[in-house]
Design an enzyme around this catalytic site. Structure first.
Site, short mmCIF file in Angstrom:
data_model
loop_
_atom_site.label_atom_id
_atom_site.label_comp_id
_atom_site.label_asym_id
_atom_site.label_seq_id
_atom_site.Cartn_x
_atom_site.Cartn_y
_atom_site.Cartn_z
N ARG A 195 0.57 14.97 12.70
CA ARG A 195 1.00 14.74 11.32
C ARG A 195 0.90 15.99 10.43
NH1 ARG A 195 -1.16 9.03 9.28
NH2 ARG A 195 0.68 9.16 8.00
N LYS A 239 0.84 -1.21 0.00
CA LYS A 239 0.00 0.00 0.00
C LYS A 239 0.87 1.26 0.00
CE LYS A 239 -1.63 1.58 4.09
NZ LYS A 239 -1.28 2.96 4.44
N CYS A 251 -5.49 13.44 12.64
CA CYS A 251 -5.28 12.00 12.50
C CYS A 251 -5.21 11.39 13.89
CB CYS A 251 -3.97 11.77 11.75
SG CYS A 251 -3.52 10.06 11.55
#
Ligand code: EPZ
Length: 420
Positions: free
Chosen positions: A123, A22, A118
């Site tokens: 982040r 991914k 998040c």
């Protein structure tokens, strides 16, 4: 919302094929915005985050055509190029920010949503913005969007990242491919997924070279050629299955992954007692009767121990013969799984970024809730060794990054059912 029902304890036995990565697929897909010619990408994992990135590319005007099955995709330009990456897509997947570099490098403009919050940490994207600014991007943040532009092509320059960042390294490498002149990026992240992105871009003619361990040189070119590229196997899925086998006294053959890329994890698993043999693209792993503790396990950038396997290793250490400690150095809030593991009987104390894990836990099934991708898979692991029935809520987090997890686990002997 889908749930998993797992009846344990179960033993992992058999053979598993690792899906495409991914975290390599996402930057590779974003970088297709640089191309005029078609690109074919193989070994694409069928996970929600990849669907989201494909939707984002579609919304920007790329044509997406699946060949054979959803694992091979052809991506090419339409005349209707757009430059707007919406909040509705970027908020569900932070890697959406990876379209910023290619859009500005190729079209000199973009309006890209800031990703927002998040669960695992704040982040921010300041390293992405600082690096792209050094390459000549101008930007302003208005109403949650990064309004970016450049006066002509970006210009190669020297950039030293103040902290190692996977995403900022990727955005900068992608953007520098079409810049004028030479870019030197220092203090880069060197995760295998970044090397895979570089190999993909090189397969299309990009001039990129690693000149020191964490220094990347990119000499800008005018355009990229058409290419066909197969994405590497998923490093974290591999690590997760290795933990599953170790945890359950299992016996597992893992196919389609190069073991040299997870040497740190393999050494740790050997240290706790697993018997491991590696081949060219396979790993054979046998779990020990008794799992030894690890006095101090620290998450750090590659080639060190990855934050994305911290939660899974925590479950393993709950079953160890003694006390272990985990120090999380990458994200400030990545112990969300602890409270849920405690509901299954784990004895874990968290202070700041340190978790102390008492061993010898006899997990007992209960109803629990997923909070993020890796936390969710850790709960699945705990449920597999727990006695009785565990119901895991909110497993949509798992669908973001693990392809067919319940089918793969079922084939390995896990009593798991998806309740829709
Ligand atoms: C990538 O996220 C991965 N995501 C994450 O995988 C992984 O956990 C992470 O790298 C660390 O290995 C993808 O590859 C799509 P970073 P990324 O930039 O790029 C701070 C998973 O479960 N930072 O290396 O967002 C940041 O807050 C996921 O698959 C800034 O402060 O990670 C963090 O503390 C989750 N400013 C640290 O740096 C910035 O501009 C490292 O983040 C960028 C990052």
């Amino acid at each position: 919302m889908d749930k998993f029902l797992i009846k344990g304890p179960c033993k992992i036995k058999g053979q598993v094929f690792i899906s495409g990565s991914k975290n390599a697929a996402l930057p590779i897909l974003a970088s297709t915005l640089l191309f005029d010619k078609p690109v074919i990408i193989q070994n694409l994992p069928q996970v929600k985050d990849v669907d989201t990135m494909l939707s984002l590319l579609k919304s920007l005007g790329s044509k997406i055509q699946f060949l054979k099955n959803k694992k091979v995709v052809k991506i090419y330009k339409t005349k209707e190029q757009k430059y707007f990456a919406s909040y509705s897509l970027v908020k569900t997947m932070r890697a959406g920010i990876l379209v910023l570099g290619p859009l500005v490098a190729k079209f000199q403009k973009s309006i890209t949503s800031l990703p927002g919050g998040c669960t695992i940490g704040a982040r921010p994207v300041n390293y992405h913005l600082n690096a792209l600014k050094k390459l000549g991007m101008k930007y302003e943040i208005k109403k949650g969007y990064i309004h970016a532009s450049s006066n002509g092509k970006l210009k190669g320059t020297k950039i030293k990242f103040s902290k190692i960042s996977v995403g900022a390294t990727e955005n900068s490498i992608i953007a520098a491919c079409l810049a004028n002149g030479k870019t030197i990026l220092e203090n880069c992240a060197i995760e295998p997924e970044i090397k895979d992105l570089v190999n993909f871009l090189k397969s299309a003619g990009a001039n990129i070279k690693w000149i020191r361990k964490r220094t990347c040189q990119i000499i800008g070119i005018n355009s990229l050629n058409k290419t066909t590229y197969s994405i590497m196997g998923d490093r974290i899925e591999t690590g997760t299955f290795c933990v599953a086998a170790t945890l359950t006294k299992g016996n597992l053959k893992i196919k389609n992954f190069n073991p040299r890329l997870i040497q740190t994890e393999i050494n740790l698993l050997k240290k706790v007692g697993a018997k491991i043999q590696t081949g060219k693209n396979e790993i054979r792993i046998k779990g020990p009767q008794k799992i030894k503790n690890i006095s101090k396990l620290v998450t750090k950038e590659y080639p060190n121990f990855p934050t994305d396997l911290q939660a899974q290793f925590m479950v393993l250490l709950c079953k160890a013969t003694g006390r272990s400690r985990i120090i999380e150095n990458i994200f400030e809030n990545r112990f969300m799984h602890v409270a849920e593991l405690r509901r299954l009987g784990a004895k874990i104390i968290v202070k700041d970024n340190k978790a102390t894990i008492e061993g010898k836990t006899d997990f007992l099934g209960a109803e629990i809730m997923s909070s993020d991708l890796r936390a969710s898979v850790a709960l699945v692991l705990a449920a597999i060794v727990a006695k009785g029935e565990t119901k895991i809520n909110r497993i949509y987090h798992l669908d973001r990054g693990y392809e067919n997890i319940e089918d793969k686990l079922k084939k390995l002997g896990v009593n798991i059912k998806r309740l829709s």
